[in-house]
Enzyme design. Structure first.
Site, PDB file in Angstrom:
ATOM      1  N   ASP A   1       0.819  -1.207   0.000  1.00 59.89           N
ATOM      2  CA  ASP A   1       0.000   0.000   0.000  1.00 59.89           C
ATOM      3  C   ASP A   1       0.853   1.257   0.000  1.00 59.89           C
ATOM      4  O   ASP A   1       0.415   2.332  -0.433  1.00 59.89           O
ATOM      5  CB  ASP A   1      -0.945   0.010   1.209  1.00 59.89           C
TER       6      ASP A   1
ATOM      7  N   GLN B   1       3.758   1.362  -1.662  1.00 59.34           N
ATOM      8  CA  GLN B   1       4.401   1.429  -2.968  1.00 59.34           C
ATOM      9  C   GLN B   1       3.505   2.114  -4.003  1.00 59.34           C
ATOM     10  O   GLN B   1       3.986   2.629  -4.997  1.00 59.34           O
ATOM     11  CB  GLN B   1       4.746   0.020  -3.451  1.00 59.34           C
ATOM     12  N   CYS B   2       2.223   2.077  -3.784  1.00 62.16           N
ATOM     13  CA  CYS B   2       1.274   2.701  -4.705  1.00 62.16           C
ATOM     14  C   CYS B   2       0.733   3.980  -4.087  1.00 62.16           C
ATOM     15  O   CYS B   2       0.672   4.122  -2.853  1.00 62.16           O
ATOM     16  CB  CYS B   2       0.104   1.751  -5.012  1.00 62.16           C
ATOM     17  N   THR B   3       0.337   4.908  -4.955  1.00 63.27           N
ATOM     18  CA  THR B   3      -0.307   6.120  -4.481  1.00 63.27           C
ATOM     19  C   THR B   3      -1.775   5.796  -4.228  1.00 63.27           C
ATOM     20  O   THR B   3      -2.583   5.740  -5.155  1.00 63.27           O
ATOM     21  CB  THR B   3      -0.176   7.244  -5.521  1.00 63.27           C
TER      22      THR B   3
END
Length: 695
Positions: free
Chosen positions: A554, A556-558
């Site tokens: 979570d 690592q992603c926007t």
């Protein structure tokens, strides 16, 4: 026999409609009053049918071209100087309605009568004697459907009706009436006449037939205003009036003769006269098609009131009604897109924002660092403002999660490992609007606290040089990346090169949009007596560090609410456009609403952007559907835009950057943050020791 005239046929060149479109958008706007316009015509002639022993009479065409409208700063008649060679002027009036309903319901009778009255006034006042081109005055009604590129139009060519009607004798070829020597002499003098006098005089002239029609010395051609002196002592048989005849029919002169005869009848009581229908093959010095005949009225009746008039053009079906020019199928689709893109923006300027500087906005060159969710939405919004130069930078490839959130990508872009994001996004922009100059670069931006290995040193150095070149080539930089530290080097370069930098960052349900100041702007401080605005890092007392390593999925992603990126991107672009319209430009102070109920766009600094308030930072809270306008001053120990950082970079160049990439703490040492922290800790220790003693 009763004299019959060859009526006009309108011939509107396709480029004229483009000129009308531009005038409508940029000059006329909602003004539907009558405007001056200029047409032209050539003399008539017949053409031979290929392969047959026959000729075809060409229509008498009154043409409108690209020079139909006078330039804004030139006199009305200056436009006639742009008519093609071997043509004659026809001034007119155009009324371009705002709606098709207005076009259908317009009072044509009143407009026609007004035009007829003007022609009659020019005849009775003698103005048409001084400027005979006024006899050719016409009226044009139009409606331009700029969305569909359909143009409805209706011409009227008013001609005064003689009562009783003119009668004509037999028509003769010019070669039957005069000798070749006389004709050649006449043609030479007509050419000299056209070289001597302005274009408005060329279409109508006086001829004096010599008693010896082989004479080469007699002056044969003069202006209408020279009537009394030119024909003094002449026999009536020597008087010949000439006009440039657009007709190519053997026994029907062109429409301009009708008003010309009325002028002769009123001004000089001419009830019988010989007429030369001057017809010339352009560029060939051939006037053999010219005709001569005698015209008269059965009985002279003095004119005291304006005669009746005719002149509405029939449509293609031969009925009285408007014509339609549908240019959409003929136009270059790219050109259609250019015009359509500008349409909405120019309509804004008509009623709502007359001071909108569309040209300044469109010429702005934008560099988007990041071609993800923010980058895609920012690019689309820039297109909506008509910006033509957009460059995208990203080092990632399109993944399967991207297309649903990032509108410049499709499912096929994810296959086979995914296409390069920046290059694909630029190609998609060109598909949306072919007129955009969109370029993508696959490029990594080095970051503080992310060491570079020796074998990559030269590669990273080239990336930095490339980034510097891109900054030099653009006016505005958008920071649209995922991490905080990736914004450091662009912030430094923006401050060093004094570029407009717009920053957008997302949380789960919050966003930040801000415009950077331009470093430690001492000139601003001297002028305004306050500190300049800060950058993204000016509120920090620590250097940006590695936030990308050791992250969960979570992280690592926007992870944001889906609508948040579109909102933040739109706000970022609107902030840029407002900044471009502010009189202080990059040095514009931060505006705040006076209170939450302020709806008038007032500012505390009395500096106004055409588009309203211009804040420094906008912090949006989607959970509360609320935005806060805040501002922050530049920090003299900022790790990105302070004088110390800029001087270190100026002095050491990439060597300084390499130290920062190796260890972000170097920024704190350069700016004095390390020393400040040590001093703060010492103060805390002293305070703690004193406290122990008190206890």
């Amino acid at each position: 026999m009763v004299l019959q005239f060859h009526s006009w046929a309108s011939a509107v060149e396709a480029p004229f409609w483009q000129v009308l479109t531009q005038r409508k958008m940029d000059v006329f706007k909602l003004d539907d009053s009558l405007k001056s316009i200029f047409g032209y015509y050539a003399t008539g002639h017949q053409v031979r049918v290929p392969g047959k022993d026959a000729t075809v009479a060409l229509p008498a065409r009154l043409c409108l071209g690209t020079g139909a409208f006078p330039d804004v700063l030139e006199s009305e008649h200056a436009s006639t100087s742009r008519a093609p060679a071997f043509t004659y002027p026809a001034p007119g009036l155009v009324k371009n309605t705002n709606t098709i309903e207005d076009f259908k319901s317009i009072d044509r009778t009143a407009l026609f009568k007004m035009t007829v009255d003007q022609i009659w006034e020019d005849i009775t006042s003698g103005k048409a004697v001084l400027d005979p081109s006024l006899l050719n005055k016409f009226l044009l009604l139009t409606f331009a459907d700029l969305k569909k590129f359909k143009f409805f139009y209706w011409f009227a060519f008013p001609a005064l009706v003689a009562d009783p009607a003119w009668t004509a004798g037999a028509f003769q070829d010019i070669g039957s009436a005069w000798s070749q020597t006389y004709i050649q002499n006449l043609h030479v003098q007509l050419n000299r006449y056209r070289e001597t006098y302005p274009l408005s005089q060329h279409g109508f002239f006086l001829i004096k037939e010599s008693s010896d029609n082989s004479s080469m010395s007699t002056t044969l051609v003069a202006r209408l205003q020279d009537w009394d002196t030119f024909y003094a002592g002449c026999n009536p048989e020597q008087i010949v009036v000439g006009f440039a005849d657009p007709s190519s029919l053997d026994s029907n002169p062109g429409w301009p003769l009708r008003n010309f005869l009325t002028l002769l009848y009123y001004q000089w009581r001419v009830s019988k006269v010989r007429v030369l229908c001057f017809r010339e093959v352009p560029g060939k010095q051939d006037i053999s098609a010219s005709k001569i005949f005698t015209v008269e009225v059965p009985s002279y009746v003095p004119l005291s009131t304006c005669p009746k008039a005719v002149g509405w053009e029939k449509n293609a079906q031969g009925k009285l009604g408007p014509r339609l020019a549908d240019l959409a199928p003929l136009m270059d689709p790219t050109r259609l897109a250019d015009t359509a893109v500008d349409l909405n923006l120019k309509l804004m300027r008509w009623r709502l924002l007359p001071d909108l500087q569309l040209e300044k906005v469109q010429e702005t060159r934008c560099l988007l660092l990041g071609a993800g969710t923010l980058g895609c939405y920012v690019a689309r919004s820039l297109l909506g403002w008509g910006i033509r130069n957009i460059t995208l930078v990203d080092n990632a490839k399109v993944s399967f999660s991207n297309p649903v959130r990032q509108p410049l990508f499709e499912f096929e872009d994810c296959l086979e490992g995914g296409k390069d994001k920046a290059i694909t996004a630029a190609a998609s922009l060109r598909k949306v609007y072919p007129g955009v100059n969109a370029v993508g670069h696959t490029l990594s931006i080095p970051m503080p606290g992310h060491p570079i290995s020796p074998q990559l040193y030269e590669s990273v150095q080239r990336d930095v040089e490339k980034l510097e070149d891109l900054f030099q080539q653009h006016d505005v930089i958008f920071l649209l990346m995922d991490s905080r530290e990736s914004r450091w080097l662009p912030t430094l370069l923006g401050a060093r090169m004094k570029k407009i930098v717009i920053n957008a960052a997302l949380g789960f349900d919050t966003f930040l949009v801000m415009r950077h100041g331009i470093g430690q702007d001492h000139e601003y401080h001297a002028s305004f007596g306050s500190s300049p605005l800060g950058c993204y890092f000016c509120n920090d007392v620590v250097a940006p560090t590695d936030s990308l390593s050791d992250r969960t999925l979570d992280q690592q992603c926007t992870v944001t609410r889906p609508g948040l990126s579109a909102i933040a991107s739109a706000v970022a672009v609107e902030m840029l456009v407002s900044l471009l319209h502010h009189p202080d430009g990059m040095r514009a102070p931060a505006d705040k609403a006076d209170d939450e109920g302020d709806q008038e766009g007032r500012t505390q600094n009395n500096q106004v952007s055409t588009l309203g308030l211009l804040p420094h930072q906008i912090r949006g809270f989607l959970s509360r559907f609320k935005n806060l306008l805040i501002s922050g001053q530049a920090y003299d120990r900022c790790t990105a835009c302070s004088d110390a950082i800029l001087e270190a970079y100026e002095k050491e160049g990439f060597g300084f950057l390499a130290k920062v990439f190796q260890d972000a703490k170097h920024l704190e040492d350069v700016t004095g943050l390390t020393q400040m922290k040590e001093q703060s800790e010492e103060l805390n220790m002293e305070w703690d020791e004193d406290s122990d003693e008190d206890i």
